[in-house]
Scaffold this active site. Structure first.
Site, PDB file in Angstrom:
ATOM      1  N   LEU A 208       0.976  -1.321  -0.010  1.00  8.31           N
ATOM      2  CA  LEU A 208       0.034   0.110  -0.082  1.00  8.31           C
ATOM      3  C   LEU A 208       0.815   1.449   0.015  1.00  8.31           C
ATOM      4  CD1 LEU A 208      -2.464  -1.132   2.965  1.00  8.31           C
ATOM      5  CD2 LEU A 208      -3.004  -0.926   0.378  1.00  8.31           C
ATOM      6  N   HIS A 209       0.754   2.229  -0.982  1.00 11.00           N
ATOM      7  CA  HIS A 209       1.644   3.137  -1.134  1.00 11.00           C
ATOM      8  C   HIS A 209       0.472   4.664  -1.553  1.00 11.00           C
ATOM      9  CE1 HIS A 209       2.367   1.696  -5.089  1.00 11.00           C
ATOM     10  NE2 HIS A 209       2.584   3.184  -5.366  1.00 11.00           N
ATOM     11  N   ARG A 210      -0.607   4.458  -2.125  1.00  9.86           N
ATOM     12  CA  ARG A 210      -1.120   5.650  -2.400  1.00  9.86           C
ATOM     13  C   ARG A 210      -1.664   6.637  -1.455  1.00  9.86           C
ATOM     14  NH1 ARG A 210       0.290   5.265  -7.674  1.00  9.86           N
ATOM     15  NH2 ARG A 210       0.330   3.104  -8.187  1.00  9.86           N
ATOM     16  N   ASP A 282      -2.629  -1.555  -3.699  1.00  4.75           N
ATOM     17  CA  ASP A 282      -3.025  -0.183  -4.511  1.00  4.75           C
ATOM     18  C   ASP A 282      -1.961  -0.017  -5.564  1.00  4.75           C
ATOM     19  OD1 ASP A 282      -1.098   0.798  -3.028  1.00  4.75           O
ATOM     20  OD2 ASP A 282      -2.426   1.962  -1.816  1.00  4.75           O
TER      21      ASP A 282
END
Ligand code: UD1
Ligand code: UDP
Length: 378
Positions: A208-210, A282
């Site tokens: 996850l990094h958005r 994501d």
């Protein structure tokens, strides 16, 4: 004959899987000279150096070392650095990859210096301009004379926006070229063994990094709640992106089976990705890789610029609805399979970069660009 001088620009983790096969394919062509610029957008050893080593990418000829910053700071500094490089050492073609700030910054410089520009991974659209990547994609594609698309939806998007059909080349997915090449070396044991996860047992892999997920503390908290609940069933492996790491605090979410680990090298990541019971992500690239690998993927986003991964049967968008994320994850873990047939998108076959090299070296684009310039000056 004068060599064709090509200048590649990369900067962030997902660029590295894309440039590797393109540079390799061009290196085997006579009359081609290549230079590689690393902008330094990603600079931690586990976000950059590890990939150069494992993927066999040549040492960059230049590293701008711009580091982190606001969008304008980062984009501006990259533009200044790339312009200096290209003024000191002129090239015939600039090649940019994907949709990160390094991509759009180099594209703007090439366009203003009237150097032909190629965009690898052109045409993808989420139709969500709240994503910085969507702005980067639209601007880069508008400026590029060579648009290399990974899937037919990319061609349709570009044509709908009025791109010259002659500039569009459906070549397939270069990220899959790297996956196909390195899959035989990617084993799960180096990651699973130290965590005490037995080979062959089920586990969930998470990335996850958005900003929409991790910069919003409420959303990040809800996602972690779901991951903790999943960790009560099976081990959950979460290599944490540096943006996300900076936002994780407290021990509220800690479970023995929720493994928050450092970002993994490519071989280590793909080694666990191919054996995961489920991937929650994501990431754009991870949606694509799971499509090729036939691994179930739940994408924590409202939209995707990679609809082919949904058509492939592996990927599902769960949006911001974390109750749905939990429900669908449990259903996949209980079923132990997708329950629907999966397919690999056309041209995701390990040979996309060869098709790109053939177009670049063939040179018809140069005559086309010359003709367009001549028309403009009449
Ligand atoms: C960037 C891309 C995104 C891509 C992602 C891939 C843009 C606008 N975003 O997002 O499209 O999906 O890379 O991973 O180009 N940091 C470190 N060490 C590093 C790099 C970053 O600690 O080596 C931290 C810094 O605190 C930085 C933050 O991560 O502020 C975000 O880095 P940045 O490159 O701005 O954006 P990403 O979220 O990595
Ligand atoms: N990846 C990796 N280590 C990790 C997480 C991801 O090597 O810990 C790889 C993954 O296999 C894919 C790429 O990074 O090839 C995707 O990059 P990222 O998710 O950073 O960016 P995006 O594709 O979303 O732009």
């Amino acid at each position: 004959m004068r060599p064709l001088r090509i200048f590649h620009v990369v900067g962030a983790r997902p660029n590295f899987m894309k440039v590797a096969p393109v540079m390799a394919a061009l290196a085997s062509q006579p009359g081609v000279q290549q230079k590689l610029a690393h902008t330094g957008q990603h600079y931690a050893a586990n976000m950059s150096d590890a990939f150069f080593q494992q993927l066999g990418i040549p040492e960059p000829d230049v590293n701008l070392e711009v580091g982190s910053g606001t969008h304008a700071t980062q984009t501006g500094q990259i533009m200044i650095g790339i312009e200096q490089c290209l003024m000191a050492d002129p090239h015939d073609l600039v090649v940019v990859y994907g949709d990160v700030n390094s991509t759009v910054a180099a594209a703007l410089v090439a366009a203003k210096m009237q150097i032909p520009l190629a965009h690898v991974e052109a045409g993808l659209r989420s139709r969500d301009r709240s994503m910085p990547e969507e702005i980067n994609r639209i601007v880069t594609d508008r400026l590029a004379q060579l648009l290399f698309t990974p899937s037919a939806d990319g061609d349709a998007n570009l044509l709908a926006e009025g791109a010259d059909p002659a500039s569009i080349h459906l070549v397939g997915n270069v990220m899959i070229d790297t996956l196909v090449r390195l899959l035989p070396q990617a084993e799960p044991a180096p990651v699973l063994q130290p965590l005490g996860i037995p080979a062959g047992s089920p586990f969930v892999l998470v990335t996850l990094h958005r900003p929409s997920n991790v910069d919003d503390p409420e959303m990040l908290g809800r996602i972690l709640e779901v991951l903790s609940a999943l960790a009560d069933r099976v081990p959950v492996l979460f290599p944490v992106h540096p943006r996300t790491r900076a936002r994780l605090s407290g021990s509220r979410w800690l479970r023995p089976a929720l493994h928050l680990i450092e970002p993994l090298g490519y071989l280590e990541f793909v080694g666990v990705e191919r054996h995961a019971s489920l991937v929650v992500t994501d990431s754009g690239g991870v949606q694509e890789e799971t499509a090729y690998l036939g691994v179930p993927c739940l994408t924590v986003r409202e939209n995707t610029e990679r609809p082919v991964t949904i058509e492939a049967g592996t990927n599902r968008l769960v949006g911001r609805d974390t109750a749905r994320l939990h429900r669908e994850a449990v259903a996949i873990l209980e079923a132990g399979r997708l329950g629907r047939p999966t397919t690999i998108p056309p041209l995701w076959d390990g040979h996309a970069a060869e098709r790109i090299a053939a177009v670049i070296v063939n040179g018809a684009w140069r005559r086309r660009i010359d003709a367009t310039a001549a028309q403009r000056s009449v």
